[in-house]
Write a protein that holds these residues in place. Structure first.
Motif, PDB file in Angstrom:
ATOM      1  N   THR A   1      -5.255   8.842   3.368  1.00 34.83           N
ATOM      2  CA  THR A   1      -5.683   7.448   3.414  1.00 34.83           C
ATOM      3  C   THR A   1      -6.308   8.212   5.417  1.00 34.83           C
ATOM      4  N   TYR A   2      -7.951   7.861   5.444  1.00 30.02           N
ATOM      5  CA  TYR A   2      -8.963   8.098   6.381  1.00 30.02           C
ATOM      6  C   TYR A   2      -9.253   7.294   7.087  1.00 30.02           C
TER       7      TYR A   2
ATOM      8  N   ARG B   1      -9.779  17.884  -0.343  1.00 31.68           N
ATOM      9  CA  ARG B   1      -7.797  17.576  -0.126  1.00 31.68           C
ATOM     10  C   ARG B   1      -7.756  16.762  -1.336  1.00 31.68           C
TER      11      ARG B   1
ATOM     12  N   PRO C   1      -1.587   8.941  -1.357  1.00 33.11           N
ATOM     13  CA  PRO C   1      -2.959   8.657  -0.931  1.00 33.11           C
ATOM     14  C   PRO C   1      -2.973   9.425   0.307  1.00 33.11           C
TER      15      PRO C   1
ATOM     16  N   LYS D   1     -10.472  -0.487   9.537  1.00 39.82           N
ATOM     17  CA  LYS D   1      -9.593  -0.423  10.659  1.00 39.82           C
ATOM     18  C   LYS D   1     -10.082  -2.063  12.040  1.00 39.82           C
TER      19      LYS D   1
ATOM     20  N   PHE E   1       1.101  -1.689   0.330  1.00 36.91           N
ATOM     21  CA  PHE E   1      -0.495  -0.433   0.191  1.00 36.91           C
ATOM     22  C   PHE E   1       0.789   1.603  -0.072  1.00 36.91           C
ATOM     23  N   GLY E   2      -0.029   2.326   0.019  1.00 38.90           N
ATOM     24  CA  GLY E   2       1.245   3.305  -0.612  1.00 38.90           C
ATOM     25  C   GLY E   2       1.143   4.250   0.549  1.00 38.90           C
ATOM     26  N   VAL E   3       2.010   4.808   1.203  1.00 35.21           N
ATOM     27  CA  VAL E   3       1.426   6.068   1.618  1.00 35.21           C
ATOM     28  C   VAL E   3       2.116   7.709   1.498  1.00 35.21           C
ATOM     29  N   LEU E   4       0.878   8.447   2.555  1.00 36.46           N
ATOM     30  CA  LEU E   4       1.000  10.072   1.496  1.00 36.46           C
ATOM     31  C   LEU E   4       2.094  10.328   2.504  1.00 36.46           C
TER      32      LEU E   4
ATOM     33  N   ILE F   1      -7.347  12.709  11.015  1.00 37.91           N
ATOM     34  CA  ILE F   1      -6.987  13.678   9.793  1.00 37.91           C
ATOM     35  C   ILE F   1      -5.753  12.867   8.878  1.00 37.91           C
ATOM     36  N   GLY F   2      -5.677  11.610   9.059  1.00 38.38           N
ATOM     37  CA  GLY F   2      -4.766  10.994   8.049  1.00 38.38           C
ATOM     38  C   GLY F   2      -3.052  10.849   8.035  1.00 38.38           C
TER      39      GLY F   2
ATOM     40  N   ARG G   1      -3.592  20.689  -1.060  1.00 37.99           N
ATOM     41  CA  ARG G   1      -2.734  19.750  -1.160  1.00 37.99           C
ATOM     42  C   ARG G   1      -1.026  19.954   0.093  1.00 37.99           C
TER      43      ARG G   1
ATOM     44  N   GLU H   1      -6.770  -0.291  -0.408  1.00 36.83           N
ATOM     45  CA  GLU H   1      -5.692   1.140  -0.374  1.00 36.83           C
ATOM     46  C   GLU H   1      -4.811  -0.037  -1.064  1.00 36.83           C
ATOM     47  N   LEU H   2      -4.873  -2.025  -1.270  1.00 43.92           N
ATOM     48  CA  LEU H   2      -4.004  -2.173  -1.901  1.00 43.92           C
ATOM     49  C   LEU H   2      -3.898  -1.760  -3.180  1.00 43.92           C
TER      50      LEU H   2
ATOM     51  N   ALA I   1      -2.736   0.601  -5.325  1.00 41.26           N
ATOM     52  CA  ALA I   1      -1.235   0.592  -5.045  1.00 41.26           C
ATOM     53  C   ALA I   1      -1.023  -0.225  -6.544  1.00 41.26           C
TER      54      ALA I   1
ATOM     55  N   ILE J   1       2.711  18.624   4.178  1.00 44.30           N
ATOM     56  CA  ILE J   1       1.146  18.098   3.685  1.00 44.30           C
ATOM     57  C   ILE J   1       0.770  19.292   4.579  1.00 44.30           C
ATOM     58  N   PRO J   2      -1.400  18.498   4.232  1.00 37.06           N
ATOM     59  CA  PRO J   2      -1.564  20.306   5.807  1.00 37.06           C
ATOM     60  C   PRO J   2      -2.062  18.913   6.815  1.00 37.06           C
ATOM     61  N   GLU J   3      -2.226  17.434   6.176  1.00 40.77           N
ATOM     62  CA  GLU J   3      -2.209  16.535   8.234  1.00 40.77           C
ATOM     63  C   GLU J   3      -1.386  17.559   8.653  1.00 40.77           C
TER      64      GLU J   3
ATOM     65  N   TYR K   1       0.350   8.642  -7.500  1.00 48.05           N
ATOM     66  CA  TYR K   1      -0.968   8.722  -6.959  1.00 48.05           C
ATOM     67  C   TYR K   1      -0.082   9.588  -5.556  1.00 48.05           C
TER      68      TYR K   1
ATOM     69  N   GLU L   1       5.331   0.736  -2.714  1.00 39.60           N
ATOM     70  CA  GLU L   1       4.918  -0.058  -2.295  1.00 39.60           C
ATOM     71  C   GLU L   1       4.941  -1.537  -2.282  1.00 39.60           C
TER      72      GLU L   1
ATOM     73  N   ALA M   1      -1.223   5.229  12.908  1.00 41.39           N
ATOM     74  CA  ALA M   1      -1.922   5.230  11.613  1.00 41.39           C
ATOM     75  C   ALA M   1      -2.023   3.767  10.792  1.00 41.39           C
TER      76      ALA M   1
END
Ligand SMILES: N[C@@H](CCC(=O)N[C@@H](CS)C(=O)NCC(=O)O)C(=O)O
Lengths: 395, 340
Positions: free
Chosen positions: B175-176, B190, B173, B86, A67-70, A341-342, A171, B157-158, B161, A260-262, B171, A78, A348
């Motif tokens: 994630t909330y 956002r 991501p 989750k 999975f990707g991460v911000l 808030i991600g 963003r 999510e997977l 990707a 990032i805004p987070e 991209y 990934e 997280a």
């Protein structure tokens, strides 16, 4: 020898009467029972997990995350492992905590001092700040800053610009990234030399003051050195630094550094919230130093600034530091509200997504708790050391 | 959040101290306590959400109700636990809930490593994208460089990707934790894109202040068979949940509805319908529940078609067509083994 042992014999018979030995026995018993209990829980857990077909162990740390991460401070995509997502999350937690601690301390001291201001409006405003931010739930504040600020910012294509180098939009904030070229090492070396020189100057100045009573402007000299030397090196080596500017491509900006805004919202909320507590701590610390001290300092001919710096603050610090420590710990632990808030922090990424994808709750929550414990104990240890240094030496 | 941590801690403790379940433990426990504890989403219109009277409704909720109808003859004997993506598996593993019916995709990892059992598929789905109309994007292949809002702890999510990697696109991501936040993040701009199972996109779209400001792109990038889940190693309970769902699908196939079920029960000469309604055959014996279990499901919850149309189909704001969720004999892939 034989004499001694024959004397000991009756003592051994009254083992139960000897309070010290009895205490020892009970201590050992308690430890054994606790250990046995933990052992039982551990075994039972393993057994249950196995019965239910839930994987156990730490092998998952080597599996591909997928999975990707911000946001990541280290290279990540990934194809990296769950072990890597752990590191990414940990670093993000440390980052937001560090930023939060710096700004909370800064805001807190300013507001704490303002609270004591003789200016009625300033002291009232400070009181208002403290009452508002201390009494609203932190989660609410985090969500507020995040979802209140986002709609106000423009879309990427209408970004707020600052000299075609800095861009601000929904963003995040995009800054030019410095790219160092060969020769930049000299600049860093110059900085190092300046810092070492400053330390020596400070020592020499203290020694001189102790022996002759003359003072030396250590702060300004050091500042001058630290600013001037690196610049000199920078100029001599021909300015070996270039900038990578962010540019709009497709939907979003690429290149440069992104805040990032987070991260912004979380750090802001944590600082503002914790600052309210720190302000109160600072106020109580300063008030704990009796006014007689100030008067005595003035009578000795110290200037107001010197009085604050040399007389009041060192004594106030004794009251402030222990409480400050617990605020730092709180802030770090509160940063685990990030997922709301991600913001991709440890909770997280690791205790959240990784846990869900692998299902290994016991291991992951265990590791995560271990990490927070370690961070907290480290902060605690550092602050205790600092407290010892600041504590008045009784003579 | 603190509470969630506590919950997680509590669940962990529960994992360690629960006695090892024997085969029929959950069914026995459910019968003894008199209700089914069912894990659902925190609010996804059409699948599991509370209506204006505060009652849970939806296609996933109907599976919980069907199980309660089968066990107790009363579809209302359900207690709901709203769970984010989750939290859901830990809640099930630890025994906090008896079953999970929360648009959950059946995958190899979940079926094996996570110690879960999927009882069936109540909705065949696939992952899609929703974008702001103002972007003018017509296809997912134009999404290079986009910021994408997703929910943590999902197959979404997977897949995301995988998709971008295989297309050589980049991209970001975002994630909330909950679908509410995901929608808010999307609405606040956002991200450019919100991705999730396509059915959920339609459900989330009607949560937007202006549903017409967003469009769902045509691409489907994954297979998402969604269905109810139970714990591993409890076969009796697994079978109750599985056959509750099969009964709904079989009822549709035989044309038995909540409206005509009493009539059919009185008059039918069809041996298939007689077995379905508990008039002949092994009735409730194999499942160790009441003989009229399927009758109660159909009477109180309805057959699969009724549940579909009421919750996500033409009778709902979502207006999703049956598509591949039609019965096998109508060109879809919904197919249930026979009750005999
Ligand atoms: N089917 C996927 C995705 C399920 C999922 O959680 N989807 C989100 C859509 S944004 C949802 O339903 N959220 C509702 C909630 O969190 O209550 C899975 O099993 O991982």
């Amino acid at each position: 020898m034989s004499d001694a042992s024959s004397e000991k014999a009756p003592a051994a018979a009254s083992f139960w009467r000897d309070p010290e030995k009895r205490a020892w026995l009970f201590q050992v018993l308690v430890v054994a029972v606790v250990l046995a209990l933990f052992g039982y829980i551990f075994q039972n857990t393993l057994h249950n997990l196995e019965k239910r077909g839930i994987s156990t162990g730490f092998a998952f740390l080597n599996n591909e995350a997928g999975f990707g991460v911000l946001m990541s401070l280290i290279p990540y995509d990934e194809t990296y492992t769950f072990g890597r997502t752990f590191l990414v999350g940990l670093l993000n937690t440390l980052l937001v905590s560090a930023i939060g601690i710096v700004f909370a301390t800064l805001f807190g001291f300013i507001i704490g001092v303002a609270r004591l201001s003789s200016n009625w409006i300033i002291s009232r405003l400070a009181a208002l700040y403290i009452e508002i931010f201390r009494n609203l739930p932190l989660l609410l504040q985090i969500l507020f800053w995040y979802f209140a600020i986002l709609p106000l910012l423009p879309h990427p294509r209408q970004s707020i610009e600052l000299g075609e180098a800095v861009f601000l939009n929904k963003r995040g904030m995009y800054l030019p990234a410095p790219i160092t070229e060969s020769g930049f090492g000299w600049v860093l070396a110059a900085l190092g030399v300046a810092i070492v020189a400053s330390v020596f100057i400070a020592r020499w100045a203290r020694h001189r003051q102790d022996t002759t009573g003359q003072t030396f402007p250590v702060f300004w000299t050091s500042l001058g050195l630290i600013v001037f030397l690196p610049w000199l090196a920078f100029g001599i080596t021909g300015f070996p630094l270039s900038w990578e500017y962010p540019e709009l491509r497709g939907f979003n900006f690429r290149g440069g550094i992104t805040v990032i805004p987070e991260l912004f919202a979380l750090a802001l909320a944590l600082s503002i919230y914790t600052a309210a507590y720190i302000a109160e701590i600072v106020r109580s610390g300063i008030q704990s130093v009796s006014h007689g001290q100030t008067e005595a300092a003035y009578a000795l001919g110290l200037k107001p600034g010197q009085t604050l710096r040399l007389v009041i603050i060192p004594q106030a610090m004794r009251v402030i530091i222990p409480q400050l420590t617990s605020q730092y710990l709180n802030l770090t632990k509160n940063s685990s509200l990030a997922p709301a808030i991600g913001y991709p922090d440890l909770v997280a990424l690791f205790a959240g997504t990784t846990l869900n994808q692998t299902g290994q709750a016991v291991e992951i929550i265990g590791i995560t708790m271990g990490v927070y414990l370690t961070i907290s104990l480290s902060i605690s240890a550092f602050m205790n050391w600092y407290n010892k240094r600041m504590a008045l030496v009784e003579r | 959040m603190k509470i969630k941590h506590l919950l997680a801690g509590g669940s962990l403790l529960a994992l360690s101290t629960l006695p090892v379940a024997h085969a029929g433990a959950t069914l026995d426990a459910v019968k003894a306590k008199g209700f089914v504890q069912c894990g659902v989403s925190t609010g996804l219109p059409g699948f599991s959400a509370t209506n204006d009277k505060g009652q849970w409704t939806g296609l996933d909720v109907d599976v919980c109700r069907a199980v309660a109808a089968a066990v107790f003859g009363d579809a209302s004997k359900v207690k709901y636990t709203p769970l984010t993506a989750k939290e859901r598996f830990t809640a099930l593993q630890s025994g906090e809930i008896d079953m999970l019916s929360r648009n959950t995709t059946w995958t190899l990892t979940r079926d094996t490593n996570l110690g879960l059992n999927f009882a069936g598929v109540n909705y065949y789905d696939g992952q899609g994208f929703m974008v702001h109309k103002s972007l003018g994007v017509k296809s997912a292949t134009e999404l290079d460089g986009a910021a994408v809002c997703i929910q943590a702890g999902t197959t979404t999510e997977l897949n995301l990707a995988d998709y971008f990697r295989s297309k050589g696109m980049k991209y970001t991501p975002i994630t909330y934790d909950t679908s509410d936040e995901t929608v808010k993040g999307f609405e606040a701009g956002r991200c450019d894109v919100l991705t999730s199972d396509q059915s959920q996109l339609y459900a989330l779209r009607i949560k937007l202040k202006d549903p017409n400001s967003a469009v769902v792109l045509p691409e489907i990038i994954s297979k998402e068979p969604l269905g109810p889940v139970v714990r591993n190693g409890d076969d009796d309970w697994l079978k109750v949940v599985r056959w509750a769902l099969f009964a709904m699908i079989n009822a549709e196939e035989m044309g038995v509805t909540s409206k005509n079920v009493d009539e059919v029960r009185k008059t039918t000469k069809d041996p298939g319908k007689q077995r379905l309604l508990g008039l002949s055959g092994i009735k409730g014996q194999g499942l160790q529940i009441r003989d009229d279990w399927a009758y109660q499901i159909i009477k109180q919850v309805g057959n699969y078609a009724e549940a579909f149309e009421r919750n996500v189909g033409q009778g709902s704001p979502l207006k999703i067509a049956r598509g591949i969720n039609a019965l096998w004999k109508d060109g879809g892939i919904q197919y249930a083994p026979p009750i005999r």
